[in-house]
Design a protein around this motif. Structure first.
Motif, PDB file in Angstrom:
ATOM      1  N   SER A 211      12.153  51.373  99.901  1.00  0.00           N
ATOM      2  CA  SER A 211      12.497  51.711 101.155  1.00  0.00           C
ATOM      3  C   SER A 211      12.522  53.434 101.324  1.00  0.00           C
ATOM      4  CB  SER A 211      13.996  51.403 101.774  1.00  0.00           C
ATOM      5  OG  SER A 211      14.161  51.774 102.902  1.00  0.00           O
TER       6      SER A 211
ATOM      7  N   SER B 222       9.666  46.784 100.321  1.00  0.00           N
ATOM      8  CA  SER B 222      10.821  45.991 100.137  1.00  0.00           C
ATOM      9  C   SER B 222      12.001  47.149 100.224  1.00  0.00           C
ATOM     10  CB  SER B 222      10.843  45.500  98.499  1.00  0.00           C
ATOM     11  OG  SER B 222      10.748  46.337  97.532  1.00  0.00           O
ATOM     12  N   THR B 223      13.194  46.713  99.928  1.00  0.00           N
ATOM     13  CA  THR B 223      14.271  47.683 100.011  1.00  0.00           C
ATOM     14  C   THR B 223      14.471  48.378  98.624  1.00  0.00           C
ATOM     15  OG1 THR B 223      15.753  45.707  98.835  1.00  0.00           O
ATOM     16  CG2 THR B 223      15.956  45.876 101.390  1.00  0.00           C
TER      17      THR B 223
ATOM     18  N   TYR C  69      16.879  44.997 109.045  1.00  0.00           N
ATOM     19  CA  TYR C  69      18.164  45.528 108.170  1.00  0.00           C
ATOM     20  C   TYR C  69      18.996  44.326 107.808  1.00  0.00           C
ATOM     21  CZ  TYR C  69      16.721  49.704 110.925  1.00  0.00           C
ATOM     22  OH  TYR C  69      16.120  50.771 111.370  1.00  0.00           O
TER      23      TYR C  69
ATOM     24  N   ARG D  59      21.688  52.058 107.296  1.00  0.00           N
ATOM     25  CA  ARG D  59      20.691  51.243 107.678  1.00  0.00           C
ATOM     26  C   ARG D  59      19.589  52.217 107.819  1.00  0.00           C
ATOM     27  NH1 ARG D  59      22.480  45.823 110.953  1.00  0.00           N
ATOM     28  NH2 ARG D  59      22.676  44.598 109.109  1.00  0.00           N
TER      29      ARG D  59
ATOM     30  N   GLU E  50      26.932  48.108  99.012  1.00  0.00           N
ATOM     31  CA  GLU E  50      26.120  49.005  99.139  1.00  0.00           C
ATOM     32  C   GLU E  50      26.461  50.378  98.571  1.00  0.00           C
ATOM     33  OE1 GLU E  50      25.486  45.684 102.049  1.00  0.00           O
ATOM     34  OE2 GLU E  50      27.114  47.149 101.553  1.00  0.00           O
TER      35      GLU E  50
ATOM     36  N   LYS F  76      18.450  55.723  99.480  1.00  0.00           N
ATOM     37  CA  LYS F  76      17.485  54.888 100.360  1.00  0.00           C
ATOM     38  C   LYS F  76      18.107  54.380 101.397  1.00  0.00           C
ATOM     39  CE  LYS F  76      14.328  53.693  96.596  1.00  0.00           C
ATOM     40  NZ  LYS F  76      13.211  54.542  96.953  1.00  0.00           N
ATOM     41  N   ASP F  77      17.309  54.103 102.675  1.00  0.00           N
ATOM     42  CA  ASP F  77      17.944  53.548 103.734  1.00  0.00           C
ATOM     43  C   ASP F  77      18.126  51.935 103.389  1.00  0.00           C
ATOM     44  OD1 ASP F  77      17.724  55.709 105.197  1.00  0.00           O
ATOM     45  OD2 ASP F  77      15.845  55.236 106.264  1.00  0.00           O
ATOM     46  N   LEU F  78      18.838  51.287 104.073  1.00  0.00           N
ATOM     47  CA  LEU F  78      19.235  49.698 103.920  1.00  0.00           C
ATOM     48  C   LEU F  78      18.288  48.851 104.579  1.00  0.00           C
ATOM     49  CD1 LEU F  78      23.135  50.182 103.811  1.00  0.00           C
ATOM     50  CD2 LEU F  78      21.799  50.238 101.760  1.00  0.00           C
ATOM     51  N   LYS F  79      17.067  49.009 104.126  1.00  0.00           N
ATOM     52  CA  LYS F  79      16.166  48.121 105.224  1.00  0.00           C
ATOM     53  C   LYS F  79      14.707  47.711 104.182  1.00  0.00           C
ATOM     54  CE  LYS F  79      13.928  52.295 106.570  1.00  0.00           C
ATOM     55  NZ  LYS F  79      13.804  53.541 107.530  1.00  0.00           N
ATOM     56  N   GLU F  80      14.122  46.853 104.958  1.00  0.00           N
ATOM     57  CA  GLU F  80      12.830  46.383 104.312  1.00  0.00           C
ATOM     58  C   GLU F  80      12.039  46.331 105.804  1.00  0.00           C
ATOM     59  OE1 GLU F  80      13.024  42.713 102.510  1.00  0.00           O
ATOM     60  OE2 GLU F  80      14.113  41.699 104.121  1.00  0.00           O
TER      61      GLU F  80
END
Length: 291
Positions: free
Chosen positions: A85, A81-82, A167, A180, A174, A94-98
Motif C-alpha cells: 500500500s 495488497s496492504t 479499507y 486508513r 495497527e 503505510k496506509d491501512l488499505k488494499e
C-alpha cells in the motif's frame, strides 16, 4: 484533533449542491474554489450501480482470486495488497488499505460484474461536464491560462484511473499513528467519488482543523487535484484530506471507496513548468512508486 475519527463536528464550508438546481454550476464552482471540495446530490450516477460495485468488490477482496491480478510494476494496473500500500508524501507509515487499479485499457477481474466498468464511463462523462461548469465560472484572466478547455484535457486519456479501495476492518494491532489514508492531496485534475458505505473522509480546513466532508450515502464527492491547481495558477486549490480510522462498530467493518482520478493526457500542457506527464512522473517518484 486526534488522528482517529473525532466526535467534534467541524464546519468545512463544503456546499452540497443539487445537480438539478439551475444555479448548480456556479454554486459548485464556488465550493471548489473556497474549499477544494464540492458535494452533488440528485446526480445521474445510479445508486444501484454503486451498491452493485460495493457487493461485487467486497466479495472479491475477501477472496483469494485477487492475488491472480497482482499489480504490474510498469503499467500500475491490478491489485495492490496492504503489504504494498501507499505511503503518503511526508509520511512514514503505510496506509491501512488494499486496492485495485483499473484503467480503461487495463486488466479487469473475471470474478466481478461489469458494474465498475460502467461506473468508469458514467463518472468520466459527468466529470467532463463538471469541468465545463468550472471553466464557465472561472475568471477570464485565469481561464486564459488554460492550454485548452478543461474538459478537453481528459478526453480519451489513457491515464484516467478508477481505484477500487477496500479499507479492512481494524484489528487493534495497527502500527501506532497509521491511518486508513494519511493526509495527502490528489495528483490529478479532478476526483469523483460516490459517498462511501462508511463515514471517514476528512479535509483540512483553512484554520488547520480536520472536519468531515458531507457525504450522505447516495451523494457524490468531488475534489480538486494538484494538476487543476497547477493549471489554474492556484485559483483552484488542492486541499489536504485523509480517511480517519473509525471507532466502535464501524471499526469492525470494511469500507469500500471508488475514487475516479481524472488525469489529463500526458502531453497536455498544465503550465509553463509542466505537462501532465512530467507532473505525474515527478509525483510518482516522490511517492516511491517509480524510481
Amino acid at each position: 484533533m486526534s488522528e482517529t475519527a473525532a466526535d467534534i463536528e467541524i464546519d468545512t464550508g463544503v456546499a452540497a449542491v443539487s445537480y438539478l438546481d439551475p444555479n448548480a454550476p456556479a454554486l459548485f464552482a464556488e465550493s471548489l474554489r473556497t474549499t477544494g471540495f464540492g458535494v452533488l446530490r440528485d446526480h445521474p450516477i445510479p445508486q444501484a450501480l454503486v451498491d452493485e460495485i460495493h457487493r461485487d468488490w467486497l466479495a472479491f477482496f475477501d477472496s483469494e482470486a485477487k492475488h491472480a491480478y497482482a499489480y504490474d510494476k510498469e503499467k500500475h494496473d491490478g491489485f495492490f495488497s496492504t503489504a504494498v500500500s501507499e505511503v503518503a508524501k511526508g509520511n512514514d507509515k503505510k496506509d491501512l488499505k488494499e486496492y485495485y487499479h483499473y484503467f480503461g485499457w487495463g486488466r479487469y477481474p473475471a470474478e466481478v460484474s461489469d458494474a465498475a466498468r460502467r461506473y468508469y464511463e458514467l463518472a468520466g462523462a459527468l466529470a467532463a461536464e463538471l469541468l465545463s461548469w468550472l471553466e464557465t465560472h472561472t475568471p477570464p484572466d485565469v481561464r486564459a491560462g488554460f492550454s485548452m478547455p478543461l474538459a478537453e484535457m481528459i478526453k480519451d486519456s489513457p491515464a484516467t484511473l478508477l481505484r477500487i479501495l477496500r479499507y479492512p476492518p481494524l484489528t487493534g494491532n495497527e502500527q501506532p499513528g497509521a491511518l486508513r489514508a494519511a493526509a495527502h492531496e490528489d495528483i490529478n485534475l479532478l476526483t469523483v467519488l460516490p459517498a462511501s458505505n462508511e463515514r471517514g473522509l476528512q479535509l483540512k480546513t483553512a484554520s488547520g482543523e480536520w472536519g468531515y466532508v458531507p457525504s450522505d450515502f447516495g451523494t457524490l464527492v468531488v475534489n480538486v487535484g494538484d494538476m487543476l491547481q497547477e493549471a489554474s495558477g492556484g485559483y483552484y486549490k488542492s486541499t489536504s484530506h485523509r480517511v480517519a480510522n473509525p471507532t466502535g462498530e464501524s471499526a469492525r467493518r470494511s469500507r469500500i471507496s471508488l475514487p475516479l482520478f481524472l488525469q489529463p493526457r500526458p502531453d497536455v500542457v498544465l503550465s509553463s513548468r509542466y505537462t501532465a506527464g512530467s507532473y505525474l512522473e515527478e509525483r510518482l517518484r516522490e511517492l516511491g512508486v517509480k524510481q
